[in-house]
Every structure is written in C-alpha cells, then in structure tokens.
Design a protein around this motif. Structure first.
Motif, PDB file in Angstrom:
ATOM      1  N   TYR A 206       0.806  -1.210  -0.062  1.00 33.18           N
ATOM      2  CA  TYR A 206      -0.017  -0.007  -0.054  1.00 33.18           C
ATOM      3  C   TYR A 206       0.818   1.320   0.099  1.00 33.18           C
ATOM      4  N   THR A 207       0.317   2.235  -0.213  1.00 31.07           N
ATOM      5  CA  THR A 207       1.127   3.461  -0.416  1.00 31.07           C
ATOM      6  C   THR A 207       0.122   4.695   0.021  1.00 31.07           C
ATOM      7  N   PHE A 208       0.719   5.786   0.417  1.00 34.48           N
ATOM      8  CA  PHE A 208       0.014   7.109   0.892  1.00 34.48           C
ATOM      9  C   PHE A 208       0.993   8.155   0.852  1.00 34.48           C
ATOM     10  N   ASP A 209       0.551   9.554   0.564  1.00 34.00           N
ATOM     11  CA  ASP A 209       1.259  10.613   0.303  1.00 34.00           C
ATOM     12  C   ASP A 209       0.919  11.443   1.326  1.00 34.00           C
ATOM     13  N   LEU A 210       1.968  12.135   2.107  1.00 30.63           N
ATOM     14  CA  LEU A 210       2.123  12.760   3.384  1.00 30.63           C
ATOM     15  C   LEU A 210       2.511  14.138   2.834  1.00 30.63           C
ATOM     16  N   PHE A 211       1.605  15.258   2.990  1.00 27.33           N
ATOM     17  CA  PHE A 211       1.855  16.357   2.613  1.00 27.33           C
ATOM     18  C   PHE A 211       1.734  17.230   4.079  1.00 27.33           C
TER      19      PHE A 211
ATOM     20  N   GLY B 238       6.287  13.448   2.476  1.00 29.45           N
ATOM     21  CA  GLY B 238       6.762  12.465   0.969  1.00 29.45           C
ATOM     22  C   GLY B 238       5.622  11.167   0.751  1.00 29.45           C
ATOM     23  N   ARG B 239       6.113  10.358   0.029  1.00 25.87           N
ATOM     24  CA  ARG B 239       5.517   8.995  -0.108  1.00 25.87           C
ATOM     25  C   ARG B 239       6.036   7.868   0.604  1.00 25.87           C
TER      26      ARG B 239
ATOM     27  N   GLY C 201      10.961  16.895   7.768  1.00 21.80           N
ATOM     28  CA  GLY C 201       9.992  17.121   9.121  1.00 21.80           C
ATOM     29  C   GLY C 201      10.505  17.993  10.373  1.00 21.80           C
ATOM     30  N   LEU C 202       9.664  17.669  11.489  1.00 21.08           N
ATOM     31  CA  LEU C 202      10.287  18.289  12.601  1.00 21.08           C
ATOM     32  C   LEU C 202      11.130  17.269  13.406  1.00 21.08           C
ATOM     33  N   PRO C 203      12.011  17.755  14.011  1.00 16.11           N
ATOM     34  CA  PRO C 203      13.167  17.135  14.832  1.00 16.11           C
ATOM     35  C   PRO C 203      12.536  16.713  16.342  1.00 16.11           C
ATOM     36  N   LEU C 204      13.061  15.982  17.104  1.00 15.99           N
ATOM     37  CA  LEU C 204      12.997  15.764  18.413  1.00 15.99           C
ATOM     38  C   LEU C 204      14.348  15.404  19.039  1.00 15.99           C
ATOM     39  N   GLU C 205      14.192  15.044  20.333  1.00 15.42           N
ATOM     40  CA  GLU C 205      15.577  14.755  21.089  1.00 15.42           C
ATOM     41  C   GLU C 205      16.418  13.589  20.545  1.00 15.42           C
TER      42      GLU C 205
ATOM     43  N   SER D 118      20.589  18.976   0.819  1.00 11.26           N
ATOM     44  CA  SER D 118      19.727  18.473   0.046  1.00 11.26           C
ATOM     45  C   SER D 118      18.588  19.387   0.065  1.00 11.26           C
ATOM     46  N   GLY D 119      17.970  19.881  -1.304  1.00 10.57           N
ATOM     47  CA  GLY D 119      16.709  20.642  -1.393  1.00 10.57           C
ATOM     48  C   GLY D 119      15.535  20.093  -0.902  1.00 10.57           C
ATOM     49  N   GLY D 120      14.662  20.839  -0.423  1.00  7.72           N
ATOM     50  CA  GLY D 120      13.537  20.304   0.163  1.00  7.72           C
ATOM     51  C   GLY D 120      13.153  20.899   1.523  1.00  7.72           C
ATOM     52  N   THR D 121      12.313  20.443   2.143  1.00  9.90           N
ATOM     53  CA  THR D 121      11.684  21.016   3.664  1.00  9.90           C
ATOM     54  C   THR D 121      12.827  20.690   4.701  1.00  9.90           C
ATOM     55  N   TRP D 122      13.220  21.566   5.610  1.00  6.67           N
ATOM     56  CA  TRP D 122      14.027  21.381   6.575  1.00  6.67           C
ATOM     57  C   TRP D 122      13.170  21.733   7.859  1.00  6.67           C
TER      58      TRP D 122
END
Length: 577
Positions: A239-244, A310-311, A447-451, A489-493
């Motif tokens: 299965y696959t899904f896209d997370l925006f 992403g996917r 995405g967002l980081p944690l400790e 890398s290019g993309g969301t940080w």
C-alpha cells in the motif's frame, strides 16, 4: 558576462554549449514496453572524459516516484587489483562516491576515511541502507555495472561523484596519473500508478483518505479502497500514501480480521494464531530485510512520531505464528492509516508549541546564485537583516508539566524550504546572545526533529554532530552557536530549538538573535580562496566549491598548507638571500 563551469573547470557560457554537444544527452519517453508494462524514462550517454589529478566529475540521476530500476554502466582505464587498493594512499586513489539528495564531498572533514569501502561497488552495497545523510566511496574500477531497483533505493535525485585523489592539497600538483571514463545511465519506470517493483509486477493499493478537522487538530483517516484485503500466508500486499506538509503522528492499524480456512484432510480445523506483519518505509518499497518501521499490527497499532513529508510504502504479510498446518488459509483484513496534524503554526503532543514557516529572501548576486536567508513571515519581508529576535517567538508550554518549573522544557520550530537547485550549497545556522545560551538546536530533513529523532544537532561544544560527514562547526562558545550543513539537499528542513520555559520577565533580560541562510561556500572560503560555481555533467544542477590559494587547502580553504613563516623563508630562497 558571468563565468560558470562544467566538468569541474571554469568556462565561458559559449563554451558550455560546446561541452553539451559532446556529452550526448538522450531522453526518450515510452520508448519500449515489456511484458509487465515498464518503459524507459530517460537515458544519458557520457562521452569519454579525462579526470586529471585531484579532479572530479558529478553524474546526476533523477528518479521519479514511478521508477522501477536504474542502470549505470561505466568503463574506465583504471587498473587496480585488490592488493593495490589495500595498500594505496587514499590521497592517490581513484574512487567513485554516491550520495542521495546532494553531491558527495569526500574531502570534507575526514569522510574519505570514514566512508571509504575498499571492496568493489555493487548493488548489494548500495541497496541496504539510506544514503540521504551518509556517503559511501569505493575504489574506481575498470568496469562498473549497477542495477538498483525501487526496492533498494528511493526516488529523488542521486549523485555519483568520480574523484582522482583527495586531500587538503587538492590545488597542489602531485605525481598522480589521471584516468578517463565513459558510460551510460538509464532509468526504467512502470506504466501505471498501481504498479511497482523492479519488474512492475507488484500491485500497489493507494489508500484513500477523508479529512476530519476540529478546532484543536486535523485528522485524516485512510483505508484501502476495498472493504477488505485477502492474502494467503506469507503473501505480501503493498500500500502507499502521500503525506503532505508537517504532521505530528501517523498510526497504522487493522480491523475486520477474518480467517477463512478450508477443512483439513483429517476432518478437523487447525487452530492457528495469525499475525499481520507490517513493514513501513519512507520513499521506497519495504521488505522484511529493508524497512524503517515494523510490527504486528494485530497486537498493537504501529505509530510513527513526526513523520517526514512525502510518499510512504506499507507491506503487510500474514504470518502463521503457531507454526501449524495452514492448508489453503486466507486472511481478510481492512487496513487503516490515520494522520494527525496540529493547526497552522502549532506543533507538539498537545499542539501547544510554536511553529513558524520562514520566508525566503533572495540575495541579489549574480556571481553567487541560490543564496538566500530566511526570516519569520510576520516580518512581512521588511527586514533587511538575516537575523531575527528569538525570545518573542519562543514557546512557553512545558514539555512535561510534572517537572518543576525550573526544569521545564519546551520546543520552538522553524521550517524552511530549500530550492532543489541549491543542493550544491550549504545551510548556515547562527545563534548569538548577550548572555549564556541555554538552547539546544536539532535539525531534521523532511519534517520536525525531536531529541531522539534528528539528522544533525548541537547541544554544547562537546555534544553535537561535529563528527558527521556534512556538519561543520565554527566558532561556538557559551554565547554563540555557528555551524554549516554542507551540500544540503533541496526540500523541507525543520529546525527545533529546545529551551527552558522561563518567565517572560527573565526572557526579556536577554537578547538572542538567530539566522538561517543558504550560502554557496562555507565561510566564503575562509578568506583564502574564491567560490566557484560549477554545472555538473548533465547540465541540470549547479554546485559550488572553493578554489584555494597556494598556501591553503580543504573544502573550505581552512587548512593551512604552508605556514606564514615557511612561506616567508621560501620567498627569501627564491629571491636569492
């Protein structure tokens, strides 16, 4: 007219066209089909190219989400046997390096030693781990043939770097012979979105979703398109899904489980204990051996905190955990995926922490393309400075309300979007205060980081990512933090600031500024060189490197090759004193 370069050297714009002519570029769409509906997405042919001592070339390969396999075939005049490789000095060793997302940089910090694999490059050595924030280098071979599938590597931009000797003295001429290479890179893809696998014979079910919003949070519930899936023992379904965008949590669970088992030959029914093993992987097909998360979703849902945008791919395999005779057993189940998001500008378990999307301010400098800095959107672009005050933006809700107020921590997040064309540049992060800093900073791609979940971090001068390949720490002390993420890398940080939840009054007693920017060369080549812009071999991306003066080396020209006193004595000898 601005000067740019291709193949690692500077040329004028007119000469750039000449190089493109000799680097044959072939792209074909739907050029042929096979029995499973695959086709050639692209094909690049590289003419014979010579690499001089301490020279390099980059080959960029773009893999869309529909790709099934990538084949790279290279031929060179390098003759290295295994005994010679084992005894060779890495500064004289021809090598090929691979990295996902941005160009490899083997002479940055000690990566040539930590990332060097002395065995020949192979499908197995590249397909067993993510190379997003790692780099592997292998001795160059006379013949290289790789075929990597979407079950081994993820879609995106991949870079293959061919190097001829690496060390700080890359600008120095030494007795190293050059070598030449030529080759071809082709990418195969599947005809339809419901097909995947290296032979496009794997059916993928796209999970359909329904949004459910409230004043506090947003939920998206997704399930497989049919009422239930049906599989036999050890029969996988994908299965696959896209997370925006940025999400706080995704949860994979199952329901409506039913076992349909034919009667056995002795007239009884086998009492089996069924498991549904779930394997999840970001960006690529998961398997029992290669995955990011796994678990038996009959026992408990599988949760992922702060997943990357992403996917995602999910493989579910029914298992007979009782080791009984299963006969023609079939397992019916319904797969459910739920995504949880906080309201805009909020983050955290209870959506009480602050999150800011930073806007891009471009620096207008034709000689240094893709340079920019990032400031909060609330500034409306009016700020002419790359610095912004940190205290007014901080979260004040505790990480754990059970702790005493003096020990309560909170997080504040900043999200930036790095252009894909800026992958050959570096992210520069700075925090400066007039008092002692009580901040820790964590960085995560996608995405967002944690400790306990990050790609790079800085807690203090002794606890940080300074040993990482692409993290370079500069001039940090009790009041200042400064580091680069090299060739980002290019993309969301996502940048997370962990801090004490002090009162507003104590916060107002200090003034802390933060700056996040994209620069072409770290520290402007330490004032000992010039920043050069280079077009890689396919002509699709631009990267930068430092061209150091005669007395300095290293990727940022920070390594002193000849001391001031030694250079002075050499000049005296040349004059004749």
């Amino acid at each position: 007219m601005a000067d740019y370069s291709i193949l690692g050297f500077l040329y004028s714009n007119q000469f750039y066209l000449f190089i493109i002519y000799f680097t044959t570029f072939l792209v074909s769409c739907c050029s042929h089909e096979d029995g499973y509906g695959s086709f050639t997405i692209s094909s690049f042919t590289y003419a014979k190219t010579f690499i001089r001592p301490y020279d390099w070339r980059y080959i960029r390969v773009d893999l869309p989400t529909s790709f099934s396999s990538m084949t790279i075939a290279l031929e060179s005049d390098v003759h290295l046997d295994k005994d010679h490789v084992q005894q060779a000095n890495i500064s004289n060793l021809p090598m090929i390096c691979v990295r996902e997302g941005s160009p490899p940089l083997p002479d940055a910090y000690n990566t040539s030693i930590t990332g060097l694999v002395l065995d020949p490059i192979s499908n197995e050595s590249l397909g067993t781990q993510s190379l997003q924030f790692a780099e592997k280098c292998y001795p160059m071979q006379k013949y290289i043939l790789l075929r990597l599938t979407n079950e081994q590597i993820s879609p995106g931009v991949w870079y293959f770097g061919l190097f001829n000797g690496i060390e700080s003295t890359t600008t120095q001429s030494k007795m190293i012979s050059g070598y030449s290479f030529s080759g071809n890179v082709s990418v195969e893809g599947c005809m339809g979105p419901s097909k995947s696998g290296q032979f496009c014979n794997q059916t993928i079910d796209q999970l359909s979703c329904v949004d459910q919003s409230s004043t506090q949070e947003t939920f998206a519930s997704c399930r497989n398109n049919y009422e239930s899936s049906c599989s036999g023992p050890n029969e996988p379904k994908v299965y696959t899904f896209d997370l925006f965008g940025v999400s706080e949590k995704i949860t994979i669970s199952t329901s409506k489980i039913k076992v349909n088992q034919n009667q056995l030959s002795d007239g009884t029914r086998n009492q089996t204990r069924i498991g549904l093993m779930c394997y999840i992987r970001y960006g690529a097909m998961p398997s029992t051996s290669i995955h990011d998360y796994s678990g038996n979703i009959i026992d408990a849902p599988l949760a992922i905190q702060l997943p990357k945008a992403g996917r995602w791919y999910i493989t579910v395999i029914p298992m007979d955990l009782s080791n009984g005779v299963t006969g023609n057993m079939k397992v019916y189940y319904s797969l459910t995926w739920q995504m949880r998001q906080c309201p805009q500008n909020k983050a955290g378990v209870n959506c009480t922490w602050e999150r800011y999307m930073l806007q891009t301010v471009l620096r207008k400098n034709a000689a240094l393309p893709f340079e920019s800095y990032y400031i909060p959107v609330s500034d409306n672009g009016s700020s002419r400075s790359s610095n912004f005050l940190l205290e007014p933006l901080l979260s004040y809700n505790s990480l754990d309300q059970r702790q005493s107020q003096s020990q309560d921590f909170a997080w504040t997040y900043f999200v930036v979007d790095i252009p894909l064309g800026a992958a050959g540049g570096s992210i520069h992060v700075r925090i400066n205060s007039d008092t002692k800093l009580n901040y820790e900073i964590y960085v995560s791609y996608g995405g967002l980081p944690l400790e306990d979940k990050w790609d790079y971090f800085y807690a203090n001068s002794t606890s940080n990512s300074n040993g990482s390949m692409f993290f370079k720490l500069y001039d940090s002390d009790e009041k200042n933090i400064g580091f680069y993420i090299v060739y980002a890398s290019g993309g969301t940080w996502g940048f997370g600031i962990k801090h004490l939840t002090s009162s507003h009054q104590s916060q107002s007693q200090s003034q802390t500024t933060m700056a996040i920017s994209v620069e072409r060369c770290p520290r402007r080549c330490s004032s000992h060189g010039t920043c050069q812009n280079v077009v890689e071999m396919s002509g699709l991306s631009l990267y930068s490197f430092c061209n150091c003066d005669r007395t300095h080396g290293g990727f940022d020209c920070s390594v002193e090759l000849v001391s001031h006193r030694g250079n002075f004595n050499a000049q005296i000898r040349e004059i004749g004193f």
